[in-house]
Each structure stands twice: as C-alpha cells, then as structure tokens.
Motif scaffolding. Structure first.
Motif, short mmCIF file in Angstrom:
data_model
loop_
_atom_site.label_atom_id
_atom_site.label_comp_id
_atom_site.label_asym_id
_atom_site.label_seq_id
_atom_site.Cartn_x
_atom_site.Cartn_y
_atom_site.Cartn_z
N GLN A 87 42.61 21.49 35.35
CA GLN A 87 42.88 21.73 36.77
C GLN A 87 44.04 22.72 36.88
O GLN A 87 45.07 22.53 36.25
CB GLN A 87 43.24 20.43 37.49
N GLU A 88 43.86 23.77 37.64
CA GLU A 88 44.89 24.80 37.77
C GLU A 88 44.94 25.31 39.21
O GLU A 88 43.94 25.78 39.74
CB GLU A 88 44.57 25.96 36.83
N LYS A 127 47.96 31.28 46.18
CA LYS A 127 48.28 32.16 45.08
C LYS A 127 47.35 31.90 43.90
O LYS A 127 47.10 30.75 43.54
CB LYS A 127 49.74 31.97 44.65
N GLY A 128 46.87 32.97 43.32
CA GLY A 128 45.98 32.86 42.17
C GLY A 128 46.07 34.10 41.32
O GLY A 128 46.86 35.02 41.58
N LEU A 129 45.25 34.17 40.27
CA LEU A 129 45.23 35.33 39.39
C LEU A 129 44.50 36.48 40.07
O LEU A 129 43.32 36.36 40.41
CB LEU A 129 44.53 34.99 38.07
N GLN A 130 45.18 37.62 40.25
CA GLN A 130 44.60 38.77 40.93
C GLN A 130 44.49 39.95 39.97
O GLN A 130 45.44 40.28 39.26
CB GLN A 130 45.43 39.18 42.15
N THR A 131 43.33 40.59 39.95
CA THR A 131 43.15 41.81 39.17
C THR A 131 43.93 42.94 39.86
O THR A 131 43.99 43.00 41.08
CB THR A 131 41.67 42.18 39.06
N THR A 132 44.51 43.85 39.06
CA THR A 132 45.45 44.82 39.62
C THR A 132 45.10 46.28 39.37
O THR A 132 45.71 47.17 39.96
CB THR A 132 46.85 44.57 39.05
N VAL A 155 31.09 19.13 35.99
CA VAL A 155 31.31 19.89 37.23
C VAL A 155 32.33 20.98 36.95
O VAL A 155 33.44 20.70 36.48
CB VAL A 155 31.81 18.98 38.37
N ILE A 156 31.95 22.21 37.25
CA ILE A 156 32.82 23.38 37.09
C ILE A 156 33.02 24.00 38.46
O ILE A 156 32.03 24.31 39.15
CB ILE A 156 32.21 24.40 36.12
N GLN A 157 34.27 24.19 38.87
CA GLN A 157 34.55 24.62 40.24
C GLN A 157 35.77 25.55 40.27
O GLN A 157 36.70 25.38 39.50
CB GLN A 157 34.80 23.39 41.12
N TYR A 158 35.73 26.52 41.16
CA TYR A 158 36.89 27.40 41.35
C TYR A 158 36.68 28.19 42.64
O TYR A 158 35.60 28.17 43.24
CB TYR A 158 37.06 28.34 40.16
N THR A 159 37.73 28.88 43.08
CA THR A 159 37.62 29.75 44.25
C THR A 159 37.79 31.19 43.81
O THR A 159 38.54 31.50 42.86
CB THR A 159 38.67 29.42 45.33
N VAL A 160 37.09 32.08 44.50
CA VAL A 160 37.20 33.51 44.22
C VAL A 160 37.24 34.26 45.55
O VAL A 160 36.49 33.94 46.48
CB VAL A 160 36.05 34.00 43.33
N LYS A 161 38.12 35.22 45.64
CA LYS A 161 38.31 36.01 46.86
C LYS A 161 38.26 37.49 46.52
O LYS A 161 39.15 38.02 45.86
CB LYS A 161 39.66 35.66 47.50
N HIS A 162 37.20 38.16 46.97
CA HIS A 162 37.08 39.61 46.79
C HIS A 162 37.76 40.30 47.98
O HIS A 162 37.09 40.82 48.87
CB HIS A 162 35.62 40.02 46.69
N PHE A 385 41.47 34.70 41.75
CA PHE A 385 40.83 33.50 41.20
C PHE A 385 41.82 32.34 41.30
O PHE A 385 42.98 32.48 40.89
CB PHE A 385 40.43 33.71 39.75
N ASP A 386 41.35 31.19 41.80
CA ASP A 386 42.27 30.08 42.03
C ASP A 386 41.52 28.75 42.01
O ASP A 386 40.28 28.71 42.00
CB ASP A 386 42.96 30.28 43.38
N ASN A 387 42.28 27.66 41.99
CA ASN A 387 41.76 26.29 42.13
C ASN A 387 40.67 25.96 41.11
O ASN A 387 39.61 25.44 41.44
CB ASN A 387 41.23 26.09 43.56
#
Length: 453
Positions: A87-88, A127-132, A155-162, A385-387
């Motif tokens: 969990q992150e 806040k999450g890991l963002q490509t730069t 169960v594999i789960q995460y959030t992604v925001k483009h 990428f988060d959660n």
C-alpha cells in the motif's frame, strides 16, 4: 468476507459498519509496503510485520468507535482475513525515494517527481509519482514481502491521472517476481501481470490486462476502453481462484467474465484425441463402406484456412500464438462426407475434455510476487500515479478506493473548473487590454496627423 444483503439483522448493521471502518484503520497500518521508510538500495528487504503495533491501533480504534466488548474477538478474526501486501499513498514527503528504486539500465530513462499536479482535490493526499520529461521511457519499482496468491483472490488497484491529456503513452503498472533486479528494470524484464490504460492516437485507448503463463504473455481478448480525460481515475483488477475476474474503473465494473474464455484458453482445456481408430485403408474406402457408428455430432466441421497469413503487426508477446482462421466445410454428411470435389474425405479427430485440465491449470497462481513497478513510454509527460494497493480482500480495496480517490475526485473537478474560468477571464482581460491599447495607439496617431496638418 462476503455477506448476503439480507443476511444481517437491522440491529447488527450499524455495528458492522463500525467494523468495516475499523478494518480500514487497522489493516492499512499492517502493510508490507507501508509509508514508513526503508533502506535506499535496489533490493531492499520489506519492513517486518508490526503485530504489536497493529493490536495497539486496533484497541484504540475499537475504543473510539465504542464497539461492544463481545465483538472484539469477532473483529480480530474479520481483520485477520484481509491481507494487505502493498500500500502506497506517498504521505511522507520525499521519503518515497527510500522505497521506490529507479532503474539505471538506461541513462536516458525519464525521471519522476512527487506532485499533486496543477489541480487537485487535496494537495497532500493527491501527491503521487509524476512523469517529468517528454518522449522518454520510464522504469521505477518498489519491493515488498514476497507472497503467493495460490487459492486466494488477488486485487490490484491504483489511481492514474493523465493531467496532460495523454496523446500517446502508457499509464499501466506491472507486478514482478521478487527476484527482479530493480536497478536493471527494462522492457524485457519478465513480469507476472500488466494492468492499466494505454493511449496512442485515435486507435489505441485500451486497458491492458496481460497475464504470464507457461513462458508466454496472454492478453485479454475483449476490448476494454480506458478513460481519456485529464482527471484522476481509479483502476481495479480482481482475479479470483475460481478463474473469474473483474476490471473496474472508478468503482464501476466495465468488464468481467471467465479467464479461460477471455484469455483464449479453450485450446488448453480441450485436446484432440481419436475416439475410434482410423482404418488402415480409410482413404480407399467408399463413403458407403465407412463405419456407420461414427458419432457425427462430435466431429470437427471446420478446416484451417491455408491461405491465411499472419498479420504484419502481430505481437506474439501481447497477442499470443498466432493461429490461422478456420473455414467451414460445405455440406457434411455423417460428419465425414464432403460434396465439394476439391476436398477429400478425411479422418477427423474428436475433441474431448482433457481430464487433467483442472489439476494442471495454474494460470492465476504466482508463487513469488514481490515487486510492483512502472515500466512505460510517454510522448508527453505529466501523468500522476498514486494510491497503489495489492490485497486479497475485495471489500478492503473498495473501502480504500473510496477513502482516497473517492474523497478527492469531486474537489479535483471543482478546482479544475475554477481554474478554467479564471483562465477564460484572464484571456478576456488580456484581449480587452490589447483592444484598448490599439484604440489608444490609433487615437494618438490621428492626433499626430492633425498636428502635422
């Protein structure tokens, strides 16, 4: 643990709600990939299980919720059923660099930073890991205590925001065996599961679900469309030991079914086996002389299309082993007679169920899951990428999704709307200012011309 809707009394429902809340509080602390720091090295060991700390938090949570004493043992049993492997949430600032190891396999790999983006629902929680960097490959991973999902739900789960409104690039994650060399992570590194959105142009807007089995990657044959806007979305993959699965986006089930059918595994379940021994002089026998006890309903009535060619863009790793299409034979009689003179009577093998199929089939069983990572390409950077969550409990995953993405998704959209209005207002003000300056300039020019006359 699943309960039927009508399985609880009205009096017990409030207590169960309290227990579900406590479950989130306690289990989220007992994770192999918790938010506590870890040694900064490529193959670091996962932090030990804090059983004593878990009990302390459980008692404190029970006290705050005022759950009756007799339910204490019930709650302990219920909480123990949920296992959180990883969990992150990136809630401890730059300490994430102690847990996430960037690959040094290629010096040209892009870099990540911790960011909530230009708009967000909560500046800390989002806040999450963002490509730069644009037009770059990215490779980074985090290790946790290895486990096997044999006989368990995964169960594999995460959030992604483009946030950049992705035009071409990946937003998927990969699950690796624990033996992965994190410093050398690259596109050829073997993984167990690949899951998440992939976008490129108008043609590719899909959710990948790729599973590794018998040294091959098998992709879901159903087209699963991903989200293409700039907001944060919750992606959830559930793989069950009964060989069923679900893909959710934002808590909505967008695809589900049988892994055997949707990953083209029927060829493993069925094997060709002749029910009757072919006569030695089969080719010389006339139709009337051929066995009358041949069960016509059990014979294959199709031929492989010999003229079919493998498509030039066929990818064996993603699409599986290519097989030519089949064409139907014209007018069978007793499963054997072909009226078309271009064909000859052939001995057709009966396809029967493989009796050892269920025992040999281990498509979803991975003995050594130990690393989660991002290994992808992006034309335009900015994805967050988060959660991240890996667990064996569907209810816990649903609760975690609502307590993270669920609480910030609406404020995120509101902030984006406010920013959009402010940008429109600013653009109008700048346009009006430009018009005023043009008018003023023309006025002075006309006055200068009059003075000269």
């Amino acid at each position: 643990m699943h309960h039927p809707v009508g399985g609880r009394s009205a009096q017990a429902q409030p207590v169960c709600k309290a227990l579900r809340g406590l479950k989130f509080l306690s289990t989220s602390r007992n994770t192999a990939g918790s938010i506590s720091g870890a040694p900064d090295r490529a193959n670091q060991k996962a932090p030990p299980d804090r059983g004593r700390e878990k009990k302390t938090h459980l008692r404190a949570a029970m006290s705050r919720a005022k759950v009756p004493g007799p339910l204490w043992a019930l709650w302990l049993m219920r909480a123990a059923l949920a296992t959180v492997y990883f969990q992150e949430e990136f809630l401890d600032g730059e300490s994430w660099r102690n847990r996430w190891i960037p690959s040094t396999n290629d010096s040209k790999f892009g870099h990540f930073r911790l960011s909530s983006g230009k708009f967000y629902g909560d500046i800390q929680k989002d806040k999450g890991l963002q490509t730069t960097e644009n037009a770059k490959f990215y490779a980074i991973s985090s290790r946790f205590k290895p486990f096997s999902n044999k006989g368990k739900t995964l169960v594999i789960q995460y959030t992604v925001k483009h946030e950049q409104k992705m035009d071409c690039g990946g937003g998927y994650i990969k699950i690796f065996p624990s033996e992965l060399d994190q410093k050398n992570l690259n596109g050829k590194s073997q993984y167990y599961i690949m899951f998440g959105p992939d976008i490129c142009g108008f043609d590719i807007k899909k959710v990948h679900v790729i599973l590794f089995y018998k040294n091959q990657y098998h992709s879901n044959k159903k087209p699963i469309r991903c989200k293409v806007d700039g907001f944060t979305h919750l992606y959830t993959l559930t793989l069950r030991p009964d060989l069923t699965y679900e893909v959710k986006i934002d808590t909505d089930i967008i695809e589900s079914g049988s892994i055997e059918e949707d990953w083209n595994l029927q060829k493993i379940r069925r094997m060709e086996k002749s029910a009757l021994k072919m006569p030695e002089n089969w080719d010389k026998l006339s139709q009337n002389d051929k066995p009358s006890d041949v069960p016509s309903q059990d014979w294959d009535k199709h031929l492989l299309d010999a003229s079919a060619n493998k498509p030039s863009d066929w990818n064996s790793e993603l699409d599986g082993e290519w097989q030519p299409s089949v064409i139907q034979k014209p007018k069978h009689k007793d499963g054997l007679k072909l009226d078309n003179s271009d064909y000859k009577d052939v001995w057709l093998h009966k396809k029967i169920e493989n009796p050892g199929y269920l025992q040999d089939f281990e498509f979803l069983e991975y003995e050594d899951i130990g690393v989660i990572g991002l290994e992808l390409w992006q034309v335009r950077s900015g994805t967050i990428f988060d959660n991240f969550l890996i667990t064996d409990d569907e209810n816990y995953a649903a609760d975690f999704g609502l307590k993270t993405w669920g609480r910030t998704k609406d404020p995120e959209k509101e902030m984006d709307m406010i920013q959009a209005k402010e940008e429109i207002k600013k653009a109008r003000e700048e346009e009006e200012q430009l018009i005023r300056e043009n008018i003023k300039e023309k006025y002075f020019q006309s006055q200068t011309a009059k003075d000269e006359l």
